[in-house]
Design an enzyme around this catalytic site. Structure first.
Site, PDB file in Angstrom:
ATOM      1  N   ALA A 250      91.422  62.567  36.481  1.00  0.00           N
ATOM      2  CA  ALA A 250      90.675  61.318  36.717  1.00  0.00           C
ATOM      3  C   ALA A 250      90.414  60.482  35.460  1.00  0.00           C
ATOM      4  O   ALA A 250      89.657  59.519  35.515  1.00  0.00           O
ATOM      5  CB  ALA A 250      89.366  61.559  37.456  1.00  0.00           C
ATOM      6  N   ALA A 251      91.056  60.810  34.347  1.00  0.00           N
ATOM      7  CA  ALA A 251      90.896  59.960  33.146  1.00  0.00           C
ATOM      8  C   ALA A 251      91.407  58.556  33.443  1.00  0.00           C
ATOM      9  O   ALA A 251      90.742  57.552  33.172  1.00  0.00           O
ATOM     10  CB  ALA A 251      91.644  60.551  31.951  1.00  0.00           C
ATOM     11  N   GLY A 252      92.612  58.497  34.017  1.00  0.00           N
ATOM     12  CA  GLY A 252      93.196  57.192  34.347  1.00  0.00           C
ATOM     13  C   GLY A 252      92.353  56.449  35.375  1.00  0.00           C
ATOM     14  O   GLY A 252      92.152  55.231  35.262  1.00  0.00           O
ATOM     15  N   ASP A 253      91.851  57.168  36.376  1.00  0.00           N
ATOM     16  CA  ASP A 253      91.022  56.523  37.405  1.00  0.00           C
ATOM     17  C   ASP A 253      89.737  55.969  36.798  1.00  0.00           C
ATOM     18  O   ASP A 253      89.267  54.892  37.170  1.00  0.00           O
ATOM     19  CB  ASP A 253      90.665  57.521  38.516  1.00  0.00           C
ATOM     20  CG  ASP A 253      91.885  57.964  39.300  1.00  0.00           C
ATOM     21  OD1 ASP A 253      92.875  57.210  39.328  1.00  0.00           O
ATOM     22  OD2 ASP A 253      91.846  59.063  39.876  1.00  0.00           O
TER      23      ASP A 253
HETATM   24  P1  ADP Z   1      96.205  59.425  33.540  1.00  0.00           P
HETATM   25  O1  ADP Z   1      94.995  60.242  33.822  1.00  0.00           O
HETATM   26  O2  ADP Z   1      96.473  58.396  34.589  1.00  0.00           O
HETATM   27  O3  ADP Z   1      97.418  60.211  33.159  1.00  0.00           O
HETATM   28  P2  ADP Z   1      95.835  58.876  30.708  1.00  0.00           P
HETATM   29  O4  ADP Z   1      96.006  60.333  30.455  1.00  0.00           O
HETATM   30  O5  ADP Z   1      96.767  57.951  30.033  1.00  0.00           O
HETATM   31  O6  ADP Z   1      95.839  58.526  32.268  1.00  0.00           O
HETATM   32  O7  ADP Z   1      94.331  58.508  30.304  1.00  0.00           O
HETATM   33  C1  ADP Z   1      93.732  57.277  30.605  1.00  0.00           C
HETATM   34  C2  ADP Z   1      92.824  56.880  29.464  1.00  0.00           C
HETATM   35  O8  ADP Z   1      91.850  57.921  29.293  1.00  0.00           O
HETATM   36  C3  ADP Z   1      93.523  56.755  28.122  1.00  0.00           C
HETATM   37  O9  ADP Z   1      93.993  55.434  27.925  1.00  0.00           O
HETATM   38  C4  ADP Z   1      92.408  57.107  27.149  1.00  0.00           C
HETATM   39  O10 ADP Z   1      91.627  55.956  26.867  1.00  0.00           O
HETATM   40  C5  ADP Z   1      91.564  58.102  27.927  1.00  0.00           C
HETATM   41  N1  ADP Z   1      91.919  59.495  27.563  1.00  0.00           N
HETATM   42  C6  ADP Z   1      92.780  60.311  28.210  1.00  0.00           C
HETATM   43  N2  ADP Z   1      92.899  61.507  27.579  1.00  0.00           N
HETATM   44  C7  ADP Z   1      92.072  61.428  26.503  1.00  0.00           C
HETATM   45  C8  ADP Z   1      91.718  62.320  25.439  1.00  0.00           C
HETATM   46  N3  ADP Z   1      92.249  63.562  25.356  1.00  0.00           N
HETATM   47  N4  ADP Z   1      90.826  61.888  24.514  1.00  0.00           N
HETATM   48  C9  ADP Z   1      90.267  60.662  24.592  1.00  0.00           C
HETATM   49  N5  ADP Z   1      90.558  59.763  25.562  1.00  0.00           N
HETATM   50  C10 ADP Z   1      91.450  60.137  26.498  1.00  0.00           C
END
Ligand code: ADP
Length: 305
Positions: A250-253
């Site tokens: 859910a980072a992207g969400d």
């Molecule tokens: P998804 O979950 O869709 O694969 P990402 O992994 O690219 O998306 O993460 C979305 C956003 O979350 C990134 O642009 C960043 O800002 C943040 N993020 C993701 N992983 C990390 C991390 N390990 N540390 C800090 N920020 C993170």
């Protein structure tokens, strides 16, 4: 008036196991824990936008099973308007998720009721689209419905965001001119553009190709490397915050919901990207999908003043 965000998308019950590592084909592993957690990219982005300050309406479908009621209740608990969360026959959407000790995940999704979100369901709640500041779609509901909604959003003059997830190939060419912000992660940017994306430079090449296809602006999220913004005139890299990642589900969400909420509230694009990135960084320090999404006050407490 609070900023209004409408999310058209999926609601899934996430069945989450934690294991030392991801299983190989044919292998049975002993896991460490199991939990059912409300998820689905649409619902997660709705929760993120709501916790991060927007007034949110969700348009989606759940099944007539126990999960459907739990999914609706989880959104209502966030003060999300669920008048357009429609109950259909059959099972709710589910996601089977394994998270390993290094926070990598592996996910299988069964669309269930999400596959029944027809354009007619969206049309029945056109008043919500008319009242929206920002409209967000993803790809966990039928493509026909996504295309229809993007075009309706454009016709109404709304800010339209597409998070093309999950993506397995190019988008229909006639969608691009209806998209203000296309927000893929690395693998989605690669699937959409046909180019490998594993670095800032390759993300620039992919974003350029998507803008040439007609997308207004592109934000490629790059995990711990942050995100790359492209608008056809140039690029800007927004580095991620340094945090200890526990679970990147859910980072992207969280980024998409936070970005949309900030944009709807009148912040600039750059401010909205920074805000989304703080929210997403906080989410990776916590376990699960919706439970990991921070609130506006969490983000404000974290921001340098
Ligand atoms: P998804 O979950 O869709 O694969 P990402 O992994 O690219 O998306 O993460 C979305 C956003 O979350 C990134 O642009 C960043 O800002 C943040 N993020 C993701 N992983 C990390 C991390 N390990 N540390 C800090 N920020 C993170």
């Amino acid at each position: 008036m609070p900023a209004r965000v409408v999310v058209i998308g999926s609601l899934n019950m996430d069945l989450v196991t934690r294991a030392e590592r991801l299983p190989r084909a044919g292998e049975t592993l002993v896991g460490q824990s199991f939990a059912t957690v409300s998820g689905g990219k649409g619902a997660n982005q709705a929760v993120a936008a709501a916790r991060l300050g927007a007034q949110v309406s969700m348009i989606g479908c759940v099944g007539g099973d126990g999960y459907g009621e739990q999914l609706r209740a989880a959104l209502l608990a966030e003060q999300i308007d669920c008048q357009a969360v429609t109950t259909v026959e059959g099972s709710s959407g589910v996601a089977l998720i394994v998270v390993d000790d290094s926070s990598q995940n592996s996910i299988v999704i069964v669309a269930g009721a999400n596959g029944r979100l027809a354009p007619e369901v969206v049309n029945a709640f056109d008043a919500l689209l008319q009242a929206a500041d920002v409209i967000i779609c993803q790809l966990e509901v039928p493509m026909q419905t996504v295309g229809h909604t993007l075009k309706r959003g454009r016709a109404l003059g709304k800010t339209v965001i597409l998070n093309p997830a999950p993506a397995s190939g190019p988008l229909p060419a006639d969608w691009y001119s209806s998209i203000d912000y296309l927000i893929p992660n690395e693998s989605e940017a690669s699937a959409l553009s046909g180019l490998p994306v594993d670095s800032l430079q390759s993300a620039e090449a992919a974003a350029s190709r998507l803008i040439a296809a007609g997308a207004g602006k592109v934000i490629v999220t790059l995990g711990a490397q942050g995100s790359l913004f492209a608008n056809g005139q140039g690029f800007e890299h927004f580095p991620a915050l340094k945090v200890k990642a526990l679970d990147t589900t859910a980072a992207g969400d969280t980024f998409v919901g936070g970005f949309a909420a900030a944009l709807a509230a009148g912040q600039s694009e750059a401010e909205a990207i920074r805000f989304g990135q703080i929210a997403a960084a906080l989410s990776v320090t916590r376990a699960g999908a919706q439970p990991s999404i921070p609130t506006l006050s969490d983000v404000q407490a974290f921001s340098p003043s």
